[in-house]
Design an enzyme around this catalytic site. Structure first.
Site, mmCIF file in Angstrom:
data_model
loop_
_atom_site.group_PDB
_atom_site.id
_atom_site.type_symbol
_atom_site.label_atom_id
_atom_site.label_comp_id
_atom_site.label_asym_id
_atom_site.label_seq_id
_atom_site.Cartn_x
_atom_site.Cartn_y
_atom_site.Cartn_z
ATOM 1 N N ASP A 1 93.626 38.963 78.165
ATOM 2 C CA ASP A 1 94.502 38.657 79.313
ATOM 3 C C ASP A 1 93.837 38.941 80.655
ATOM 4 O O ASP A 1 94.473 38.882 81.685
ATOM 5 C CB ASP A 1 95.820 39.440 79.213
ATOM 6 C CG ASP A 1 95.601 40.943 79.164
ATOM 7 O OD1 ASP A 1 94.432 41.377 79.226
ATOM 8 O OD2 ASP A 1 96.593 41.684 79.062
ATOM 9 N N HIS B 1 98.819 43.706 80.603
ATOM 10 C CA HIS B 1 97.765 44.564 81.162
ATOM 11 C C HIS B 1 98.345 45.523 82.200
ATOM 12 O O HIS B 1 97.735 45.786 83.243
ATOM 13 C CB HIS B 1 96.668 43.700 81.781
ATOM 14 C CG HIS B 1 95.294 44.266 81.611
ATOM 15 N ND1 HIS B 1 94.391 43.779 80.711
ATOM 16 C CD2 HIS B 1 94.673 45.300 82.221
ATOM 17 C CE1 HIS B 1 93.277 44.483 80.789
ATOM 18 N NE2 HIS B 1 93.432 45.420 81.690
ATOM 19 N N TYR C 1 86.127 43.982 75.261
ATOM 20 C CA TYR C 1 86.010 42.831 76.161
ATOM 21 C C TYR C 1 84.767 42.070 75.730
ATOM 22 O O TYR C 1 83.741 42.694 75.444
ATOM 23 C CB TYR C 1 85.772 43.285 77.606
ATOM 24 C CG TYR C 1 87.002 43.722 78.354
ATOM 25 C CD1 TYR C 1 87.988 42.806 78.684
ATOM 26 C CD2 TYR C 1 87.156 45.038 78.761
ATOM 27 C CE1 TYR C 1 89.111 43.205 79.389
ATOM 28 C CE2 TYR C 1 88.275 45.443 79.472
ATOM 29 C CZ TYR C 1 89.245 44.516 79.784
ATOM 30 O OH TYR C 1 90.352 44.908 80.482
HETATM 31 O O1 173 Z 1 92.738 47.191 83.949
HETATM 32 C C1 173 Z 1 91.572 47.543 84.109
HETATM 33 O O2 173 Z 1 91.219 48.195 85.080
HETATM 34 C C2 173 Z 1 90.626 47.152 83.082
HETATM 35 O O3 173 Z 1 91.051 46.800 82.024
HETATM 36 C C3 173 Z 1 89.196 47.193 83.300
HETATM 37 C C4 173 Z 1 88.395 47.788 82.332
HETATM 38 C C5 173 Z 1 87.025 47.809 82.495
HETATM 39 C C6 173 Z 1 86.481 47.253 83.634
HETATM 40 C C7 173 Z 1 87.288 46.677 84.586
HETATM 41 C C8 173 Z 1 88.655 46.629 84.422
#
Ligand code: 173
Length: 493
Positions: A270, A364, A242
């Site tokens: 996404d 996702h 991310y």
């Molecule tokens: O789907 C999720 O929960 C996700 O991808 C995520 C990953 C790290 C932090 C917050 C959400």
């Protein structure tokens, strides 16, 4: 220099946000500066100020994470065990109450009796805490995309060919120069330690033992280095990224990731913001209104968006990521970059044009925008509009895959490999053995499906082995589709 021994009374004296100590695995840390930046939110830290946070920490993090986030100057010393009082110990036990465990009726089944991914799901529900269950099993809003991901595989029928001689079958595939025993990987999913103390370590070991690998999540309980350490030297793995709002943090992370040589980096695009996960938020609300021991928790401002586990841990994700950032990532190293979260043909084509080596079709797991298209429909759309993407790039897909027949359908439609998220998170509640069993089951189901449709190798799979008539009318075909010609009246600004 030997560590200073810190008595319990001194830890207790540092329990305010402006002077904040806590204990993790016997080490006393000063978290005053770090607490507001904690990726999991400040609330959970405040809950443990002046106390022992070991249990809460170990539930979600690997042992080395704390020293990655805190400089050595923040390490005050080790807890003097001789000063531990009954009161200190009782607070440790009290921490249990916050999490809330799922009621245990007759306990989870033996691993040997598990036959499919749905059995793992039912078992996990009995094993993990209510909070973990809400986080893993939950999806956005009404969970329609979560369900559609599964249902739409069920609308595709096989067209088996008979009399082809299928006595010996091989499920292996080559991807980016490595041969895997099957085209099945784990989707990146955060915090596997909530399932089992060994979390991603167990998943990686299990996958490697079965000739496949995992895609390590940016929010994994264990770091990529720790996971790399438990699999054979130079064994392949993938890494999911991310983009952080603080790009210096992304740059620092990428320096480490690149040095550990994953076979590809999957940039997740996404989830610019965390979806509205109501199960997750409900658990948070219940915990908040429970009387808490710590008045400071009560005094904290509340996030009006619910702030469940996902929203709290996802607050670092940058919503302003664009194709320029993907270009930056491609140019950063020679490691192939995939865009993860492709949901239409145009974006798939753009990923090819910009120089990605792969795409990863995903909504996702239904956790981003509810009513996002079921993943298999996106794959059909790509096939109809830009088949060159399937020829020139690696194409991964996740969402709704529960059976070997689903895997074969995705491969027939042009995917290079599939990934599964929740099923492996559930399987790993049984540790490495659970991961191995899940992969054995899927491989066995895939083998059987291949034999039943008349093929012995996956390079013999093709769309003609399927009947997609039930969903073909939903496939958007570029500018020629009648919907594309609709006149739209735009609002005035
Ligand atoms: O789907 C999720 O929960 C996700 O991808 C995520 C990953 C790290 C932090 C917050 C959400």
């Amino acid at each position: 220099m030997p560590d200073q021994k810190i008595p319990v009374s001194e830890v207790l004296a540092h329990s305010s946000p402006s002077d904040a100590w806590l204990v993790i695995n016997g080490v006393v840390w000063d978290v005053t500066e770090f607490a507001p930046d904690h990726p999991g939110g400040i609330d959970i830290i405040v809950e443990y100020l002046g106390r022992d946070a070991t249990k809460a920490y170990n539930e979600v993090h690997g042992p080395s994470l704390v020293s990655k986030h805190l400089e050595s100057s923040k390490r005050i010393g080790t807890l003097d065990e001789e000063t531990v009082t009954e009161e200190w110990r009782s607070k440790l036990e009290g921490a249990d109450e916050v999490e809330g465990s799922a009621p245990v009726d007759e306990g989870p089944p033996d691993l040997d009796s598990i036959l499919n991914m749905y059995d793992f799901e039912a078992a996990a529900k009995k094993i993990v805490s209510a909070k973990t269950w809400a986080y893993y099993s939950g999806a956005a809003n009404d969970c329609l995309s979560l369900q559609a991901n599964i249902d739409w595989y069920r609308k595709i029928w096989f067209r088996p060919r008979v009399l082809t001689g299928v006595g010996s079958v091989d499920t292996s595939v080559s991807i980016l120069g490595h041969k895997y025993s099957m085209p099945i990987f784990s989707s990146p999913a955060a915090l596997a330690k909530l399932s089992h103390p060994d979390g991603e370590l167990a998943m990686a070991r299990g996958a490697a033992a079965k000739g496949t690998t995992i895609c390590v999540c940016n929010g994994a309980s264990y770091s990529l280095a720790e996971i790399t350490d438990v699999i054979p030297e130079n064994y392949p793995k993938f890494y999911q990224l991310y983009f952080n709002k603080d790009r210096r943090s992304t740059q620092k992370l990428m320096r480490e990731v690149v040095s550990l040589r994953p076979r590809a980096i999957m940039a997740t695009v996404d989830l610019p913001v965390v979806g509205k996960r109501e199960a997750d938020e409900r658990i948070k609300i219940e915990a908040t209104y429970k009387p808490t021991r710590n008045a400071q928790v009560q005094a904290l401002p509340r996030d009006n968006k619910g702030a469940g586990l996902a929203r709290a841990t996802g607050s670092f994700i940058d919503p302003d990521v664009t194709w320029k950032d993907i270009k930056w990532l491609i140019e950063l190293s020679d490691i192939p970059v995939f865009v993860k979260g492709i949901q239409c043909a145009q974006d798939a084509r753009r990923a090819l044009d910009i120089g990605c080596k792969g795409i990863y079709i995903s909504n996702h797991g239904g956790r981003a925008v509810d009513t996002a298209p079921p993943s298999i429909l996106t794959l059909l759309e790509i096939q109809a509009n830009c088949p060159e993407v399937l020829e020139q790039m690696e194409v991964f897909i996740d969402g709704g895959i529960r059976r070997g027949t689903d895997v074969l359908k995705a491969i027939c439609l042009g995917a290079s490999a599939v990934c599964l998220g929740r099923p492996f998170m559930y399987a790993v509640t049984y540790g490495q053995a659970g991961m191995e069993r899940a992969l054995e089951i899927l491989q066995d189901e895939l083998e059987t499906a291949m034999q039943m449709v008349g093929i012995t190798r996956l390079d013999q799979a093709h769309p003609g082995l399927l009947n997609t008539a039930d969903i073909d009318r939903y496939v958007i075909r570029g500018d020629t589709h009648p919907w594309a010609k609709k006149v739209v009246r735009r609002v005035k600004l």
